[in-house]
Structures are given as C-alpha cells and as structure tokens.
Design an enzyme around this catalytic site. Structure first.
Site, PDB file in Angstrom:
ATOM      1  N   GLY A  85       6.851   6.291   7.038  1.00 22.24           N
ATOM      2  CA  GLY A  85       6.600   7.347   6.054  1.00 22.24           C
ATOM      3  C   GLY A  85       7.817   8.006   5.444  1.00 22.24           C
ATOM      4  O   GLY A  85       7.682   8.802   4.504  1.00 22.24           O
ATOM      5  N   GLU A  92       7.887   2.911  12.443  1.00 20.33           N
ATOM      6  CA  GLU A  92       7.378   1.848  11.561  1.00 20.33           C
ATOM      7  C   GLU A  92       7.766   2.052  10.097  1.00 20.33           C
ATOM      8  O   GLU A  92       6.892   2.157   9.232  1.00 20.33           O
ATOM      9  CB  GLU A  92       5.848   1.803  11.635  1.00 20.33           C
ATOM     10  CG  GLU A  92       5.281   1.577  13.014  1.00 20.33           C
ATOM     11  CD  GLU A  92       3.765   1.718  13.057  1.00 20.33           C
ATOM     12  OE1 GLU A  92       3.139   1.021  13.867  1.00 20.33           O
ATOM     13  OE2 GLU A  92       3.199   2.528  12.275  1.00 20.33           O
ATOM     14  N   GLY A 132       8.640   1.246   6.381  1.00 19.52           N
ATOM     15  CA  GLY A 132       8.440   0.148   5.436  1.00 19.52           C
ATOM     16  C   GLY A 132       9.270   0.425   4.197  1.00 19.52           C
ATOM     17  O   GLY A 132      10.256  -0.240   3.913  1.00 19.52           O
ATOM     18  N   TYR A 166       0.011   5.576  -8.188  1.00 17.43           N
ATOM     19  CA  TYR A 166       0.498   6.800  -7.533  1.00 17.43           C
ATOM     20  C   TYR A 166       1.275   7.718  -8.475  1.00 17.43           C
ATOM     21  O   TYR A 166       1.998   8.599  -7.994  1.00 17.43           O
ATOM     22  CB  TYR A 166       1.456   6.441  -6.383  1.00 17.43           C
ATOM     23  CG  TYR A 166       0.976   5.403  -5.404  1.00 17.43           C
ATOM     24  CD1 TYR A 166      -0.112   5.650  -4.566  1.00 17.43           C
ATOM     25  CD2 TYR A 166       1.621   4.179  -5.296  1.00 17.43           C
ATOM     26  CE1 TYR A 166      -0.535   4.690  -3.659  1.00 17.43           C
ATOM     27  CE2 TYR A 166       1.206   3.224  -4.381  1.00 17.43           C
ATOM     28  CZ  TYR A 166       0.127   3.491  -3.565  1.00 17.43           C
ATOM     29  OH  TYR A 166      -0.281   2.540  -2.661  1.00 17.43           O
ATOM     30  N   CYS A 195      -4.049  -5.520 -20.707  1.00 20.67           N
ATOM     31  CA  CYS A 195      -5.038  -4.974 -21.627  1.00 20.67           C
ATOM     32  C   CYS A 195      -5.720  -3.735 -21.031  1.00 20.67           C
ATOM     33  O   CYS A 195      -6.911  -3.750 -20.733  1.00 20.67           O
ATOM     34  CB  CYS A 195      -6.064  -6.063 -21.942  1.00 20.67           C
ATOM     35  SG  CYS A 195      -7.252  -5.537 -23.156  1.00 20.67           S
ATOM     36  N   GLU A 196      -4.925  -2.713 -20.798  1.00 18.89           N
ATOM     37  CA  GLU A 196      -5.428  -1.445 -20.239  1.00 18.89           C
ATOM     38  C   GLU A 196      -4.497  -0.373 -20.773  1.00 18.89           C
ATOM     39  O   GLU A 196      -3.274  -0.519 -20.684  1.00 18.89           O
ATOM     40  CB  GLU A 196      -5.279  -1.424 -18.697  1.00 18.89           C
ATOM     41  CG  GLU A 196      -5.993  -2.511 -17.953  1.00 18.89           C
ATOM     42  CD  GLU A 196      -7.390  -2.153 -17.529  1.00 18.89           C
ATOM     43  OE1 GLU A 196      -7.757  -0.952 -17.593  1.00 18.89           O
ATOM     44  OE2 GLU A 196      -8.129  -3.070 -17.139  1.00 18.89           O
ATOM     45  N   TYR A 221       6.130  -2.083  -1.668  1.00 15.17           N
ATOM     46  CA  TYR A 221       4.872  -1.922  -2.407  1.00 15.17           C
ATOM     47  C   TYR A 221       5.039  -2.331  -3.868  1.00 15.17           C
ATOM     48  O   TYR A 221       4.446  -1.745  -4.770  1.00 15.17           O
ATOM     49  CB  TYR A 221       4.332  -0.479  -2.260  1.00 15.17           C
ATOM     50  CG  TYR A 221       4.334  -0.053  -0.816  1.00 15.17           C
ATOM     51  CD1 TYR A 221       3.467  -0.645   0.087  1.00 15.17           C
ATOM     52  CD2 TYR A 221       5.259   0.875  -0.327  1.00 15.17           C
ATOM     53  CE1 TYR A 221       3.507  -0.311   1.432  1.00 15.17           C
ATOM     54  CE2 TYR A 221       5.302   1.216   1.017  1.00 15.17           C
ATOM     55  CZ  TYR A 221       4.421   0.611   1.887  1.00 15.17           C
ATOM     56  OH  TYR A 221       4.467   0.937   3.217  1.00 15.17           O
TER      57      TYR A 221
HETATM   58  C1  LIG Z   1       2.066   1.800   5.599  1.00 10.05           C
HETATM   59  C2  LIG Z   1       2.309   2.069   7.027  1.00 10.05           C
HETATM   60  C3  LIG Z   1       3.615   2.257   7.490  1.00 10.05           C
HETATM   61  C4  LIG Z   1       4.823   2.277   6.595  1.00 10.05           C
HETATM   62  O1  LIG Z   1       4.902   3.399   5.773  1.00 10.05           O
HETATM   63  P1  LIG Z   1       6.191   3.626   4.870  1.00 10.05           P
HETATM   64  O2  LIG Z   1       5.881   4.844   4.096  1.00 10.05           O
HETATM   65  O3  LIG Z   1       6.354   2.437   4.015  1.00 10.05           O
HETATM   66  O4  LIG Z   1       7.352   3.820   5.784  1.00 10.05           O
HETATM   67  C5  LIG Z   1       3.797   2.424   8.846  1.00 10.05           C
HETATM   68  N1  LIG Z   1       2.744   2.435   9.707  1.00 10.05           N
HETATM   69  C6  LIG Z   1       1.479   2.270   9.294  1.00 10.05           C
HETATM   70  C7  LIG Z   1       0.377   2.267  10.272  1.00 10.05           C
HETATM   71  C8  LIG Z   1       1.217   2.096   7.938  1.00 10.05           C
HETATM   72  O5  LIG Z   1      -0.038   1.951   7.521  1.00 10.05           O
END
Ligand SMILES: *Cc1c(COP(=O)(O)O)cnc(C)c1O
Length: 427
Positions: free
Chosen positions: A240, A281, A283, A323, A350-351, A379
């Site tokens: 996150g 985690e 991403g 978003y 086409c939107e 993403y």
């Molecule tokens: C999407 C997700 C993440 C990664 O979130 P980021 O904002 O990209 O860091 C981590 N854990 C879970 C369970 C997720 O669904």
C-alpha cells in the site's frame, strides 16, 4: 528535471530511460510500447528491503506479473503475494519458491484452493466458509495447509475509495471483532494450521499514520490470538505504500514506513516473547516508476479543448479512467523544450471517458511526436485489455544501455485466439 526519477534523463533533446533513447526505441519496436528500466526496478526493491532488513518482502504480483519482472524480483530475493491461480502459476514459473508466497483472495474457487494446497502455498483465508472448504480440500489431499486470516482492521487510509481495502465496509477480510473466534475454529479444524495473520489496508497511501494504526490493531490481535494458543510464524501487514505521481507530491519512503511500524511490531513481539516473521507486500512501490509507456501522436485537434490523440488509451493504461489517476507526461522527442500550450491527452478508444491526462502544459505538440507517460510500472500493463479490437502492445526491458523485448506485441490472430465458430455458421 524529472524530480526523484534519476533513471530518466535527456540526451540530444530526447528522453532517455536507463540511458537508452526513447525515440530510438519507439522507432525500433513500434508504439505503443511499455519500457521498464531493470536497474530502477532492482533499486526500488533493494531500498524497500533495506528499510526492513529482517522482513520478508512478498511482491504483489498483480501490479505487474510479466515473467521477466517476476524473475528479476525473485533474483533480488522477493517472495510473492498472489491473488489468483494464474498469478500463482506465473510466480511459480518465474522460480519463486512456494514457501515464499501467500495465496490471497476474497472469492477463491475450490480449484484455486486445491492448487494452493497441492503446491504447498500458504493461504490467506478471507471467510469461515473458505476455511471449512480448505480443511476439506486439504483432507482429500492428505495434506496440512498453513493459513493466515485476512483481517479487516477497519482503518481508513486517505486514498481513492476504489483502492481503500481496510474499511469495515470493504469486501476484504474477516471483521476485526470476529477474528479471535475464527482462529479458535481454525485450531479445531483438521488439516488446517493457523500460522499467520494478514491485513492490507489499501493502495497509494501517502501518509504513514494509517499503517501505524493498522499495525497497532494487528499487534493487539496477535496478542489475543497468541493467548488462545496460536503459534504465529508470521505477521503480514500487506502493501500500500504510495508513490509520488504528481509534481511536488510527497510520499513516505520505505524507511519512514519502517520507523512508523517496526517499533510497534518489535515492542509487542518482544513483550510476548514470540518471534514471528514480519512480511510486507509492496507492489506499486517496487514497479511504478520503473516503467514508461511510449505512445505516438496521431492527431492534434483544437476543439472545446486542445486534444492530443495518441495510439494508447485505457485499453493499455486504465488508471486515469478507473482511479482518476495522474501520470506525468513528457514529449519524448522534445524533452528539453519549454511548455508552450495546454493539452488534453486522449486515447483512440470509442469512449468519451478515454482521457489519459487533462489540461497539461506541454511543449508544442504535433502529429508524429512521441509522448512518454511516466510511472506506469504498477497496474499498467497488468490491467490492459483488447477492448475495441486492439491487440496489446509490446513490453521492453532496458539494462546496461540495451533494450530487449520481454513481451511481443499481440497480433490480429491474438484477437481471435480461443474463439470457436459453431460449424453451422461456417462456410
Ligand atoms: C494489491 C495488494 C497489495 C499491493 O498493494 P500496493 O499498493 O501495490 O503496494 C498487497 N497485498 C494485497 C493483499 C493486495 O491485494
């Protein structure tokens, strides 16, 4: 010039990424084109890992599960947070070890649970229903499956509502008040071993306070769960951490995140005399700024706005539409020219919602120019589609001054793939 993005530069008026000329890459590989800088990807991972030297980093595969990206991160030592059987398949293919993965999901199929048990991947269980099914499935396979519960900690990060996942109204997780009884049930069930606790409060979070709040709530649960006899091997506080997409936007660094949550984690584990592994985690933080999307200008039209029509739309980059996300834009072949006008950059879909950037100050834009959309490594491609009959674009990786294809451009045949015409309509 490009603020924190040290991997971007300008040479002979052209944008470079990882030292490679963007204009030359667009000519060689065609547009639209996703381009990732390998060193930046590695540096992002290393910065995160070094802020949490004792933690395991499970990269959130959904941000970008291109095999090459997963392989690079596996080399760096990453595990994976996978959210589907397909992501699990890709992470295994990339060589990430199953004992360094967590299978997440709020609505898993029985087949997905079977696959997780068969591959020996731990499961983050999102409901009691799922827990009971998983126990049965593990029983049939004669296996014991290690589980965590996905907790809904009921914290409210200030982010876009579509990416706030830890609110009590969210579809994710076991309600905070029911977590302890869920562990009691798990302890009593056959073929199930509760060994972890998990939360993920949302994405693109630009303030450490909600992380600290959820860490505190989670560590209270750790204490309560510990009291009923659960031996926790890990505490997974999710991902996150946000990144600065907009000019001047400030995002906490991984070490600021560590300062906010590590003391809470360490103090409580110490007082309980337990030593679970901390898992995180990320991403977006790992991938976002490593990648740009190159797109060619098809047309410039003065209408209600000054529209720049490019060859990439929300088929290739959904974030602005989904978003209201901001992505900085650079005119890659005029990277050292000053802004001269205000433009709204739109895709070919086409939107009327297919707007990638509104009212941006850019150098004079003309047909044939090359735009670079920045920070699309998380993403971005992973949310792409073939909408409007548009084959997906290619992906390129830049390393040591060289650019290599890591995913070929799709062809028209890919639009037809798996389609079956009933024989009565043939001929
Ligand atoms: C999407 C997700 C993440 C990664 O979130 P980021 O904002 O990209 O860091 C981590 N854990 C879970 C369970 C997720 O669904």
């Amino acid at each position: 010039m490009f603020q924190h993005r040290d991997h971007l530069g300008i040479e002979n008026g052209h944008l470079t990424i990882g030292g490679v000329d963007a204009v030359a890459m667009a000519e060689k590989f065609g547009t639209p084109l996703y381009v990732t800088d390998e060193s930046r990807l590695r540096a992002n991972y290393q910065r995160f890992q070094s802020a949490f030297p004792d933690a395991d980093i499970y990269y959130a595969a959904k941000a970008n599960y291109n095999l090459t990206i997963l392989k690079i991160l596996a080399q760096e030592g990453a595990g994976a947070d996978v959210f589907s059987d397909g992501e699990l398949f890709c992470a295994l293919k990339a060589g990430i070890s199953p004992d360094r993965m967590l299978f997440n999901g709020n609505s898993k199929t029985d087949a997905e649970l079977e696959m997780a048990v068969r591959e020996g991947v731990r499961v983050s269980v999102d409901s009691l229903d799922e827990l009971r099914m998983l126990s049965k499935i593990a029983g049939v396979q004669g296996a014991e499956v290690e589980v965590a519960f996905r907790v809904n900690p009921d914290v409210s990060p200030k982010t876009h509502p579509k990416i706030a996942t830890g609110l009590k109204t969210s579809k994710f997780g076991i309600p905070h008040a029911e977590v302890v009884s869920a562990y009691k049930e798990a302890l009593a069930l056959k073929n199930i071993k509760p060994v972890g606790i998990h939360c993920h409060i949302g994405s693109q979070i630009l303030d450490v306070a909600p992380f600290a709040e959820s860490a505190r709530k989670m560590m209270e649960l750790v204490e309560r769960v510990n009291k009923i006899g659960v031996e926790l091997k890990f505490v997974d506080l999710g991902g996150g951490l946000g990144v600065p997409y907009k000019p001047g936007e400030k995002a906490p660094s991984p070490s600021e995140l560590a300062d906010a949550i590590l003391p809470i984690f360490e103090e409580r584990t110490k007082s309980l005399g337990i030593a679970p592994k901390l898992i995180l985690e990320p991403g977006r933080y790992i991938g976002a700024d490593s990648t740009i999307l190159l797109a060619r200008v098809n047309t410039v039209k003065r209408a209600y706005k000054n529209f720049v029509g490019i060859d990439a739309g929300f088929n290739l980059l959904l974030r602005p539409v989904m978003y209201d996300a901001h992505h900085d834009i650079v005119v890659a072949n005029k990277a050292n020219q000053s802004p001269s006008d205000t433009y709204t950059v739109v895709g070919p879909i086409c939107e009327s919602g297919d707007v990638l950037a509104s009212d941006r100050s850019l150098p004079k834009v003309e047909k044939g120019d090359l735009l670079a959309i920045l920070d699309v490594g998380a993403y971005g491609f992973s949310m792409s589609s073939q909408y409007n009959g548009r084959p997906r674009c290619a992906e390129v990786l830049v390393c040591d001054g060289k650019a290599e294809i890591v995913r070929k451009r799709e062809s028209y045949d890919d639009l037809l793939k798996n389609q079956v015409i009933p024989s009565r309509l043939k001929g």
